[in-house]
Design an enzyme around this catalytic site. Structure first.
Site, PDB file in Angstrom:
ATOM      1  N   ALA A  41       0.806  -1.232   0.000  1.00 55.16           N
ATOM      2  CA  ALA A  41       0.000   0.000   0.000  1.00 55.16           C
ATOM      3  C   ALA A  41       0.832   1.273   0.000  1.00 55.16           C
ATOM      4  O   ALA A  41       0.343   2.340  -0.366  1.00 55.16           O
ATOM      5  CB  ALA A  41      -0.947  -0.011   1.205  1.00 55.16           C
TER       6      ALA A  41
ATOM      7  N   ASP B 155       5.755  -8.730   4.810  1.00 58.14           N
ATOM      8  CA  ASP B 155       6.783  -8.814   3.768  1.00 58.14           C
ATOM      9  C   ASP B 155       6.401  -9.942   2.823  1.00 58.14           C
ATOM     10  O   ASP B 155       5.915 -10.992   3.267  1.00 58.14           O
ATOM     11  CB  ASP B 155       8.162  -9.094   4.412  1.00 58.14           C
TER      12      ASP B 155
ATOM     13  N   ALA C  96       1.938  -5.417  -4.479  1.00 58.00           N
ATOM     14  CA  ALA C  96       3.328  -5.388  -3.994  1.00 58.00           C
ATOM     15  C   ALA C  96       4.240  -6.212  -4.887  1.00 58.00           C
ATOM     16  O   ALA C  96       3.971  -7.377  -5.179  1.00 58.00           O
ATOM     17  CB  ALA C  96       3.399  -5.923  -2.569  1.00 58.00           C
TER      18      ALA C  96
ATOM     19  N   LYS D 170       7.707 -10.174 -13.559  1.00 56.20           N
ATOM     20  CA  LYS D 170       6.259  -9.964 -13.710  1.00 56.20           C
ATOM     21  C   LYS D 170       5.618 -11.130 -14.471  1.00 56.20           C
ATOM     22  O   LYS D 170       4.486 -11.519 -14.188  1.00 56.20           O
ATOM     23  CB  LYS D 170       5.979  -8.641 -14.448  1.00 56.20           C
TER      24      LYS D 170
ATOM     25  N   PRO E  98      -0.604  -2.890 -16.786  1.00 57.59           N
ATOM     26  CA  PRO E  98      -0.347  -1.514 -17.241  1.00 57.59           C
ATOM     27  C   PRO E  98       0.965  -1.384 -17.988  1.00 57.59           C
ATOM     28  O   PRO E  98       1.913  -2.142 -17.749  1.00 57.59           O
ATOM     29  CB  PRO E  98      -0.266  -0.700 -15.930  1.00 57.59           C
TER      30      PRO E  98
ATOM     31  N   LEU F 292       3.920   1.769 -18.808  1.00 52.54           N
ATOM     32  CA  LEU F 292       4.631   2.632 -17.856  1.00 52.54           C
ATOM     33  C   LEU F 292       3.636   3.631 -17.265  1.00 52.54           C
ATOM     34  O   LEU F 292       2.966   4.369 -17.991  1.00 52.54           O
ATOM     35  CB  LEU F 292       5.762   3.381 -18.562  1.00 52.54           C
ATOM     36  N   VAL F 293       3.540   3.626 -15.950  1.00 53.82           N
ATOM     37  CA  VAL F 293       2.540   4.449 -15.265  1.00 53.82           C
ATOM     38  C   VAL F 293       3.141   5.828 -15.002  1.00 53.82           C
ATOM     39  O   VAL F 293       4.266   5.943 -14.505  1.00 53.82           O
ATOM     40  CB  VAL F 293       2.107   3.781 -13.943  1.00 53.82           C
TER      41      VAL F 293
HETATM   42  P1  NAP Z   1       6.559   1.127  -5.940  1.00 56.44           P
HETATM   43  O1  NAP Z   1       6.114   2.484  -5.605  1.00 56.44           O
HETATM   44  O2  NAP Z   1       8.019   0.823  -5.792  1.00 56.44           O
HETATM   45  O3  NAP Z   1       5.707   0.079  -5.147  1.00 56.44           O
HETATM   46  C1  NAP Z   1       6.143  -1.236  -4.949  1.00 56.44           C
HETATM   47  C2  NAP Z   1       5.533  -1.727  -3.683  1.00 56.44           C
HETATM   48  O4  NAP Z   1       5.961  -3.090  -3.480  1.00 56.44           O
HETATM   49  C3  NAP Z   1       5.978  -0.934  -2.461  1.00 56.44           C
HETATM   50  O5  NAP Z   1       4.860  -0.695  -1.669  1.00 56.44           O
HETATM   51  C4  NAP Z   1       6.938  -1.873  -1.767  1.00 56.44           C
HETATM   52  O6  NAP Z   1       6.898  -1.752  -0.357  1.00 56.44           O
HETATM   53  C5  NAP Z   1       6.358  -3.220  -2.141  1.00 56.44           C
HETATM   54  N1  NAP Z   1       7.357  -4.246  -1.980  1.00 56.44           N
HETATM   55  C6  NAP Z   1       8.518  -4.415  -2.645  1.00 56.44           C
HETATM   56  N2  NAP Z   1       9.181  -5.476  -2.164  1.00 56.44           N
HETATM   57  C7  NAP Z   1       8.436  -5.970  -1.146  1.00 56.44           C
HETATM   58  C8  NAP Z   1       8.577  -7.047  -0.240  1.00 56.44           C
HETATM   59  N3  NAP Z   1       9.648  -7.855  -0.254  1.00 56.44           N
HETATM   60  N4  NAP Z   1       7.590  -7.254   0.675  1.00 56.44           N
HETATM   61  C9  NAP Z   1       6.516  -6.453   0.717  1.00 56.44           C
HETATM   62  N5  NAP Z   1       6.327  -5.413  -0.095  1.00 56.44           N
HETATM   63  C10 NAP Z   1       7.277  -5.190  -1.027  1.00 56.44           C
HETATM   64  O7  NAP Z   1       6.222   0.765  -7.466  1.00 56.44           O
HETATM   65  P2  NAP Z   1       4.856   0.925  -8.278  1.00 56.44           P
HETATM   66  O8  NAP Z   1       5.231   1.561  -9.554  1.00 56.44           O
HETATM   67  O9  NAP Z   1       3.796   1.503  -7.464  1.00 56.44           O
HETATM   68  O10 NAP Z   1       4.534  -0.602  -8.589  1.00 56.44           O
HETATM   69  C11 NAP Z   1       3.428  -1.258  -7.983  1.00 56.44           C
HETATM   70  C12 NAP Z   1       3.052  -2.443  -8.823  1.00 56.44           C
HETATM   71  O11 NAP Z   1       2.689  -2.010 -10.130  1.00 56.44           O
HETATM   72  C13 NAP Z   1       4.174  -3.469  -9.008  1.00 56.44           C
HETATM   73  O12 NAP Z   1       3.592  -4.754  -9.009  1.00 56.44           O
HETATM   74  C14 NAP Z   1       4.700  -3.133 -10.393  1.00 56.44           C
HETATM   75  O13 NAP Z   1       5.332  -4.241 -11.001  1.00 56.44           O
HETATM   76  C15 NAP Z   1       3.389  -2.777 -11.078  1.00 56.44           C
HETATM   77  N6  NAP Z   1       3.538  -1.982 -12.289  1.00 56.44           N
HETATM   78  C16 NAP Z   1       4.069  -0.719 -12.192  1.00 56.44           C
HETATM   79  C17 NAP Z   1       4.190   0.026 -13.345  1.00 56.44           C
HETATM   80  C18 NAP Z   1       4.748   1.418 -13.325  1.00 56.44           C
HETATM   81  O14 NAP Z   1       5.060   1.962 -14.394  1.00 56.44           O
HETATM   82  N7  NAP Z   1       4.885   2.045 -12.155  1.00 56.44           N
HETATM   83  C19 NAP Z   1       3.797  -0.498 -14.595  1.00 56.44           C
HETATM   84  C20 NAP Z   1       3.254  -1.778 -14.630  1.00 56.44           C
HETATM   85  C21 NAP Z   1       3.123  -2.517 -13.473  1.00 56.44           C
HETATM   86  P3  NAP Z   1       7.921  -0.849   0.470  1.00 56.44           P
HETATM   87  O15 NAP Z   1       7.305   0.509   0.518  1.00 56.44           O
HETATM   88  O16 NAP Z   1       7.972  -1.528   1.786  1.00 56.44           O
HETATM   89  O17 NAP Z   1       9.218  -0.871  -0.261  1.00 56.44           O
END
Ligand code: NAP
Length: 354
Positions: A15, A67, A88, A171, A195, A197-198
């Site tokens: 979250a 975690d 996550a 992924k 998605p 690239l967000v």
């Molecule tokens: P983000 O801000 O880095 O969020 C990633 C989240 O995953 C963070 O809350 C992080 O928690 C958590 N996480 C990482 N390792 C973990 C672990 N070992 N245990 C528990 N939590 C963990 O990145 P985001 O861009 O929002 O990405 C969120 C999701 O969207 C991911 O699944 C990503 O692959 C997907 N996605 C993102 C994009 C994009 O362009 N941003 C595009 C397609 C898909 P902490 O705060 O504790 O580090």
């Protein structure tokens, strides 16, 4: 087909993240109870924005520690939930030495761990998984024989590995594991959101998402001499949040939904930024020749193989299923890029050139 009771709590994993922040905000504003898992609920920079949103919303926020690699960590937060939104997963492209530990293991074992808790929690009816277009292709070159280089939900990434494009591989294997576990039972269904690239404003300054680092390089001079000719399918973070919530509650939602408004090159993104911000920042004006970038790429942390397979190959995505099935009306991604960049400036994450 699942009907979700809107009064039951909704689990959102990760979250604290960039994408999840908007999902949690929209759920709280709609009056839902959100069980939000984070790695450290006491880390103010991870959760303060969520608590502030909750205090101004009709919904209720409950924070839990979990975690991805802790077996059983998701059982308590999941109790009583009918809908689980699993976002996550690490989203980093650089800065690690062991790709398996940094990306693949948390994505794959984490998904398995969350879904084992789903199997053990009788109340759960639906899981919405944040996958990615990364699970549909490995390198842009993979789309070269597809008409219009336009991929849809029938495509799978078959070319990434732990050694080549490890984030995309993480992924892919996580989504494949989710489908395998869903098919092995009959109580809960699975909807995947894929998605591109967000982009768009973040609710947190704490995220290390590659979305943010991608935008930062337009301001920090990394691309000042020119941008590699590479395309990204882009989507506004608010559309991504809407899609997760619609996919969670719409009984007929099923399968995968690519989320992408439009594909832009890095130079297209720079042009949108220059039109909005003028010449105050070192936005690139030209494309780096592929052969030159190929030669020097190891100095910049890219393999030559990556450059060869991704520079100069357009990639596009068919978003019909998300428009027709989820009713997504895509926001303008050029505007989202500019809003996002403005926010990085406001948060001091991009320094103005003096
Ligand atoms: P983000 O801000 O880095 O969020 C990633 C989240 O995953 C963070 O809350 C992080 O928690 C958590 N996480 C990482 N390792 C973990 C672990 N070992 N245990 C528990 N939590 C963990 O990145 P985001 O861009 O929002 O990405 C969120 C999701 O969207 C991911 O699944 C990503 O692959 C997907 N996605 C993102 C994009 C994009 O362009 N941003 C595009 C397609 C898909 P902490 O705060 O504790 O580090």
């Amino acid at each position: 087909m699942s009907l979700i009771n809107p009064k039951a709590p909704i689990l959102v994993t990760g979250a604290s993240g960039y994408v999840a922040g908007w999902i949690v905000k929209k759920l709280l504003e709609a009056g839902h109870t959100v069980h939000a898992t984070v790695r450290d609920p006491n880390k103010v920079s991870s959760v303060a924005h969520l608590q502030k949103i909750a205090s101004a919303s009709p919904g209720t926020l409950k924070l839990f520690k979990a975690d991805l690699l802790d077996q059983g960590a998701f059982s308590v937060p999941m109790a009583g939930c009918e809908l689980v939104i699993h976002t996550a997963s690490p989203f980093v492209m650089t800065g690690f030495t062991d790709a398996n530990e940094a990306l693949v293991r948390p994505a794959l074992e984490g998904t398995r761990n969350v879904l084992e808790a789903v199997n053990a929690t009788e109340s759960v009816r639906r899981v919405v998984l944040t996958s990615s277009v990364a699970a549909t292709f490995g390198d842009s070159w993979d789309a070269r024989d597809v008409p219009g280089s336009r991929l849809d939900e029938t495509f799978w990434n078959t070319t990434s590995s732990v050694d080549h494009q490890p984030y995309l591989y993480s992924k892919t294997v996580a989504e494949q594991e989710a489908w395998a576990m869903q098919k092995a039972q009959h109580r809960w269904d699975l909807v995947c959101i894929n998605p591109g690239l967000v982009v768009g404003p973040a609710l947190t300054t704490n995220s290390i998402s590659a979305s943010i680092t991608t935008l930062q390089q337009f301001g920090d001079g990394t691309l000042a001499m020119g941008a590699p000719c590479m395309w990204n399918g882009l989507v506004d973070v608010r559309d991504v949040a809407d899609a997760h919530i619609i996919a969670g509650f719409k009984p007929e939602a099923s399968g995968r939904y690519i989320l992408c408004a439009e594909s832009l090159t890095l130079l297209d993104m720079a042009a949108a930024l220059r039109a909005h911000f003028g010449t105050k920042y070192p936005f690139p004006r030209m494309t780096v020749p592929k052969i030159l970038f190929w030669l020097v790429s190891p100095l910049f942390g890219y393999t030559r193989d990556f450059v060869w397979r991704n520079m100069g190959w357009p990639i596009h995505f068919n978003n019909e299923r998300s428009r027709e099935g989820l009713g997504i009306q895509y926001r303008d991604v050029r505007q989202a890029v500019c809003e996002h960049f403005q926010q990085l400036i406001d948060d001091g994450l991009v320094k103005r050139r003096s």
